[in-house]
Design an enzyme around this catalytic site. Structure first.
Site, PDB file in Angstrom:
ATOM      1  N   LYS A  89       0.872  -1.181   0.000  1.00 42.54           N
ATOM      2  CA  LYS A  89       0.000   0.000   0.000  1.00 42.54           C
ATOM      3  C   LYS A  89       0.908   1.229   0.000  1.00 42.54           C
ATOM      4  CE  LYS A  89      -4.282   1.358   2.301  1.00 42.54           C
ATOM      5  NZ  LYS A  89      -4.997   1.321   3.586  1.00 42.54           N
TER       6      LYS A  89
HETATM    7  O1  G3P Z   1      -7.335   2.367   5.402  1.00 44.32           O
HETATM    8  C1  G3P Z   1      -7.654   3.562   4.801  1.00 44.32           C
HETATM    9  C2  G3P Z   1      -9.010   4.127   5.131  1.00 44.32           C
HETATM   10  O2  G3P Z   1     -10.004   3.158   5.000  1.00 44.32           O
HETATM   11  C3  G3P Z   1      -9.063   4.926   6.389  1.00 44.32           C
HETATM   12  O3  G3P Z   1     -10.385   5.179   6.815  1.00 44.32           O
HETATM   13  O4  G3P Z   1     -12.018   5.994   8.494  1.00 44.32           O
HETATM   14  O5  G3P Z   1      -9.553   6.493   8.794  1.00 44.32           O
HETATM   15  O6  G3P Z   1     -10.879   7.632   7.034  1.00 44.32           O
HETATM   16  P1  G3P Z   1     -10.715   6.388   7.839  1.00 44.32           P
END
Ligand code: G3P
Length: 220
Positions: A89
């Protein structure tokens, strides 16, 4: 649509696996830092444990911490050697795209992360990213419609038959998941609590209570 879990928590992954809904896992440095890890070696062991739980049919996106090209390549080589199902990633930066191109030429899968525009999504596809991760919830947070981005990306990718798969990330609610499925998006990655919210309907609960009540009123 594939369901990925956005977590590094082994208990949550075991639970999701047992329900049979798990197609993959995505992590990020914030999620990893919530687990019982204190060194790079701990993190590598943790990734191994995740791979053991999720099995051979699921892949795991492990995020690169390095920022410059040479370091990304070095870190990526270590991470991809841990398990065949690890996907690198890599954040959407110029060095990141260069590294995505490097790995894609060597058939090592990458997930271009922190994508917030169609312009970035086009670049990710051109560089050969295997997945692209647009962050829906974080766009909604700043009053941009995250689903509109997914729709536009999907339209552009279909125009050119790009091979990069859209992995909708930063999922915050069941509507995000339903809208992505209506658009035919390849995969979503979601926290477990949002997946659980898909189960719920008040009429299901009312129906169960009534069925059991009627049964118990008659059958002794
Ligand atoms: O892993 C990346 C993403 O899904 C992060 O989500 O909720 O931290 O914006 P969030």
């Amino acid at each position: 649509m594939k369901f990925f879990l956005d977590t590094a928590n082994l208990k949550e992954l075991t639970e999701a696996k047992s329900i049979g809904i798990l197609d993959g896992v995505t992590t990020n440095p914030t999620l990893i830092s919530k687990e019982n890890v204190f060194s790079k070696n701990d993190i590598y062991n943790h990734y191994q444990s995740i791979c053991n739980i999720i099995g051979d049919t699921c892949d795991l996106s492990a995020e690169i911490i390095s920022k410059n090209y040479n370091d990304i390549i070095q870190e990526g080589k270590i991470l991809s050697s841990l398990h065949k199902n690890i996907v690198l990633k890599i954040p959407m930066t110029q060095d990141g795209l260069k590294a995505i191109n490097f790995f894609s030429e060597r058939n090592i899968r990458t997930n271009c992360t922190l994508v917030f525009s169609s312009a970035q999504a086009i670049l990710a596809a051109k560089s050969g990213a295997y997945y692209v991760s647009p962050f829906i919830g974080r766009l909604d947070d700043i009053s941009y419609n995250g689903i509109h981005l997914i729709e536009e990306m999907n339209y552009i990718y279909n125009n050119y038959q790009f091979n990069t798969r859209i992995l909708a990330a930063s999922i915050r609610n069941p509507i995000h998941i339903i809208e992505c499925s209506k658009l035919g998006i390849y995969a979503i990655t979601s926290p477990l609590n949002v997946i659980y919210s898909l189960f719920n309907h008040p009429l299901t609960n009312i129906g169960i209570t009534k069925f059991i009540q009627d049964y118990k009123n008659k059958i002794k």
